[in-house]
Design a protein around this motif. Structure first.
Motif, short mmCIF file in Angstrom:
data_model
loop_
_atom_site.label_atom_id
_atom_site.label_comp_id
_atom_site.label_asym_id
_atom_site.label_seq_id
_atom_site.Cartn_x
_atom_site.Cartn_y
_atom_site.Cartn_z
N UNK A 1 0.85 -1.19 0.00
CA UNK A 1 0.00 0.00 0.00
C UNK A 1 0.88 1.24 0.00
N UNK A 2 0.72 2.09 -0.99
CA UNK A 2 1.57 3.28 -1.11
C UNK A 2 1.34 4.27 0.02
N UNK A 3 0.23 4.15 0.77
CA UNK A 3 -0.06 5.06 1.87
C UNK A 3 0.72 4.72 3.14
N UNK A 4 1.38 3.57 3.18
CA UNK A 4 2.14 3.20 4.36
C UNK A 4 1.56 2.00 5.08
N UNK A 5 2.21 1.61 6.17
CA UNK A 5 1.83 0.43 6.94
C UNK A 5 0.41 0.58 7.49
N UNK A 6 -0.44 -0.39 7.21
CA UNK A 6 -1.84 -0.28 7.63
C UNK A 6 -1.98 -0.28 9.16
N UNK A 7 -1.12 -1.04 9.84
CA UNK A 7 -1.21 -1.07 11.31
C UNK A 7 -0.97 0.32 11.90
N UNK A 8 -0.02 1.07 11.33
CA UNK A 8 0.25 2.43 11.82
C UNK A 8 -0.91 3.35 11.48
N UNK A 9 -1.45 3.22 10.30
CA UNK A 9 -2.57 4.07 9.90
C UNK A 9 -3.80 3.82 10.77
N UNK A 10 -4.05 2.56 11.11
CA UNK A 10 -5.17 2.24 12.00
C UNK A 10 -4.93 2.80 13.40
N UNK A 11 -3.67 2.72 13.86
CA UNK A 11 -3.35 3.26 15.19
C UNK A 11 -3.55 4.77 15.23
N UNK A 12 -3.15 5.46 14.17
CA UNK A 12 -3.33 6.91 14.10
C UNK A 12 -4.82 7.25 14.08
N UNK A 13 -5.60 6.48 13.33
CA UNK A 13 -7.05 6.74 13.27
C UNK A 13 -7.67 6.62 14.66
N UNK A 14 -7.25 5.62 15.43
CA UNK A 14 -7.77 5.47 16.78
C UNK A 14 -7.38 6.63 17.67
N UNK A 15 -6.12 7.06 17.55
CA UNK A 15 -5.65 8.19 18.35
C UNK A 15 -6.40 9.47 18.00
N UNK B 1 10.12 0.40 7.31
CA UNK B 1 9.04 -0.42 7.83
C UNK B 1 9.20 -0.66 9.33
N UNK B 2 10.44 -0.80 9.79
CA UNK B 2 10.68 -1.00 11.23
C UNK B 2 10.19 0.21 12.02
N UNK B 3 10.48 1.41 11.52
CA UNK B 3 10.04 2.62 12.22
C UNK B 3 8.52 2.73 12.23
N UNK B 4 7.88 2.33 11.14
CA UNK B 4 6.41 2.38 11.11
C UNK B 4 5.81 1.38 12.09
N UNK B 5 6.36 0.16 12.16
CA UNK B 5 5.88 -0.82 13.14
C UNK B 5 6.08 -0.30 14.56
N UNK B 6 7.25 0.30 14.82
CA UNK B 6 7.54 0.81 16.17
C UNK B 6 6.56 1.91 16.54
N UNK B 7 6.26 2.80 15.59
CA UNK B 7 5.34 3.90 15.88
C UNK B 7 3.93 3.38 16.12
N UNK B 8 3.53 2.35 15.37
CA UNK B 8 2.21 1.76 15.58
C UNK B 8 2.08 1.22 17.00
N UNK B 9 3.10 0.50 17.46
CA UNK B 9 3.07 -0.03 18.83
C UNK B 9 3.12 1.10 19.86
N UNK B 10 3.90 2.12 19.58
CA UNK B 10 4.03 3.26 20.49
C UNK B 10 2.67 3.90 20.74
N UNK B 11 1.86 3.98 19.70
CA UNK B 11 0.52 4.55 19.84
C UNK B 11 -0.43 3.56 20.51
N UNK B 12 -0.43 2.32 20.02
CA UNK B 12 -1.38 1.32 20.53
C UNK B 12 -1.14 1.01 22.01
N UNK B 13 0.10 1.05 22.46
CA UNK B 13 0.41 0.76 23.86
C UNK B 13 0.13 1.94 24.79
N UNK B 14 -0.28 3.08 24.22
CA UNK B 14 -0.60 4.25 25.03
C UNK B 14 0.59 5.14 25.34
#
Length: 479
Positions: free
Chosen positions: A157-171, A358-371
């Protein structure tokens, strides 16, 4: 042969083996060494130079990897590369290319804009590195750096990692009242690339764009580089003057606005003006780019709801994590109307695709999801509020009759305006002498002017440093 002289200095920043390798390359380029010359053994050269043998071995290994040295069958190291000096064509060996006639219209326009000023950034007032949660961030990075390689395949997906995008949407739903899905979010490498993507998506040369005045200088540069026509509209303590919007007769394609914490004045768009602005945009068919600037840090009230939440078909929302996690993490993102997604995905395929690891995007997704993101914001609010209060109190106690403060308590900088008791030149001389980071906002205006208005980035100063600087500044103010 008599070997060339070599001088190594252990006090230089470069390690000794690199200094030695550089000395060999210099000897080749100047003709002191030629192809076929035998060089000393590692043991002999280490004894001659008074360094460890490992230093010489490391230098030789580096030179072998660069095809400057090679090892013969007898074990003797000999020069392998031809004379580097003769192999490098000089200026007279190559025809001159006149790039001025080859560069694009966009590049010519960018050159005409000149060098950017220190204010041409989306982030006046950098956050201090001491407030960055380095241990937490390292833990998230390490977790994903050690993952199975199959789990770190490039995103399709050219928009980036879906897990990070979902985490941002929740935030965004929790913090800004924005109802969106990860499908609508596009990840970028910072604030400027985010706006650049939106401009490529929507702006043609000659399109009219309304901007706040004073307003973000970096965004104006991007619009101007794409040959947009800028229409400045004044800002006061209640945000952009909407009556002036209704007075514009020409067709307008875009409005670029920071309604929740205006840069640089800190003004918040009043509720009545928000409604009127959305009505104007609907009547005139104008797309709104909502720059969520610096408003994670509201100190006396909840964050203002986003315009996107009131009209998610006409508003494009953009933001970054820079003010929370800078200077280490500069991720930017935009939330797009659903009807714009097919075209936006096509544009993203050829503009800034795969901008973040991709590693930074995964890390940011967890950073948001974990609070961790929201806990970091809450913790830093306490620190920055204290520093802002110290600044306001120190200036107000000593200069109350000569200084005006913006009423909104938010962000990492404070807008102030002095009366005519001192000129801008005098004020800046006093500020420099007192180490008070006072920045004139002249270049925030579309037509720069001297206004005796300033921003004070306070986040990187301790309360004591703020007090000391203000005390020194005010002593000179009345002298």
């Amino acid at each position: 042969m008599q070997f060339f002289p070599i001088k190594l200095n252990s006090e230089l920043p470069a390690p000794l083996y690199r200094q030695l390798a550089d000395a060999f390359r210099d000897a080749v380029s100047t003709g002191l060494l030629k192809q076929g010359d035998i060089v000393p053994t590692t043991r002999k050269l280490s004894e001659t130079l008074g360094v460890s043998r490992q230093t010489v071995i490391s230098a030789y290994e580096l030179l072998v990897s660069q095809n400057v040295l090679q090892t013969s069958s007898s074990g003797t190291t000999v020069l392998a590369a031809p004379d580097i000096k003769s192999a490098q064509p000089g200026p007279s060996d190559q025809p001159h290319v006149d790039f001025s006639s080859r560069i694009s219209v966009f590049a010519k326009r960018a050159c005409q804009l000149g060098e950017p000023s220190e204010l041409e950034d989306f982030s006046t007032g950098a956050p201090p590195i001491s407030q960055f949660p380095i241990k937490l961030w390292r833990r998230h990075l390490a977790k994903h750096a050690l993952r199975n390689s199959e789990l770190l395949q490039p995103s399709q997906d050219s928009f980036g990692l879906r897990a990070l995008r979902d985490a941002i949407a929740g935030y965004l739903g929790r913090a800004q009242g924005i109802a969106c899905s990860g499908e609508q979010i596009s990840i970028h490498s910072g604030g400027h690339p985010t706006l650049e993507f939106i401009v490529k998506l929507l702006i043609d040369p000659g399109d009219r764009v309304v901007v706040e005045d004073p307003g973000n200088a970096g965004s104006r540069r991007i619009f101007s580089a794409h040959q947009a026509e800028l229409i400045p509209v004044p800002v006061d303590s209640d945000g952009i003057d909407v009556e002036k919007l209704f007075a514009i007769k020409d067709d307008v394609k875009l409005l670029f606005i920071s309604p929740s914490h205006q840069q640089p004045t800190g003004a918040v768009l009043s509720p009545s003006r928000r409604d009127a602005l959305l009505n104007w945009a609907n009547e005139r068919d104008v797309i709104i780019i909502e720059n969520h600037y610096d408003s994670e840090f509201r100190y006396t009230s909840r964050p203002m709801p986003a315009l996107f939440g009131s009209n998610n078909q006409r508003v494009i929302y953009m933001s970054t994590f820079w003010k929370v996690l800078g200077p280490v993490v500069r991720n930017g993102f935009t939330v797009l109307p659903k009807d714009l997604l097919p075209v936006a995905k096509s544009v993203r395929q050829v503009a800034e695709r795969d901008a973040l690891s991709l590693i930074e995007q995964h890390a940011m997704a967890d950073f948001i999801e974990d609070g961790d993101l929201e806990r970091t914001i809450k913790r830093n609010k306490t620190v920055y509020l204290e520093r802002r209060n110290v600044l306001i109190a120190a200036l107000g106690d000593r200069l109350s009759r000569h200084v005006y403060f913006s009423k909104e308590a938010a962000g990492l900088h404070q807008y102030i305006r002095f009366d005519d008791y001192k000129t801008q030149t005098e004020i800046m001389e006093l500020a420099r002498a007192a180490a008070l980071p006072l920045i004139p906002i002249d270049s925030y205006y579309l037509n720069p002017r001297i206004s005796n208005e300033y921003v004070v980035p306070f986040a990187q100063m301790t309360p004591r440093e703020i007090n000391d600087s203000v005390q020194s500044f005010t002593q000179g103010f009345f002298s």
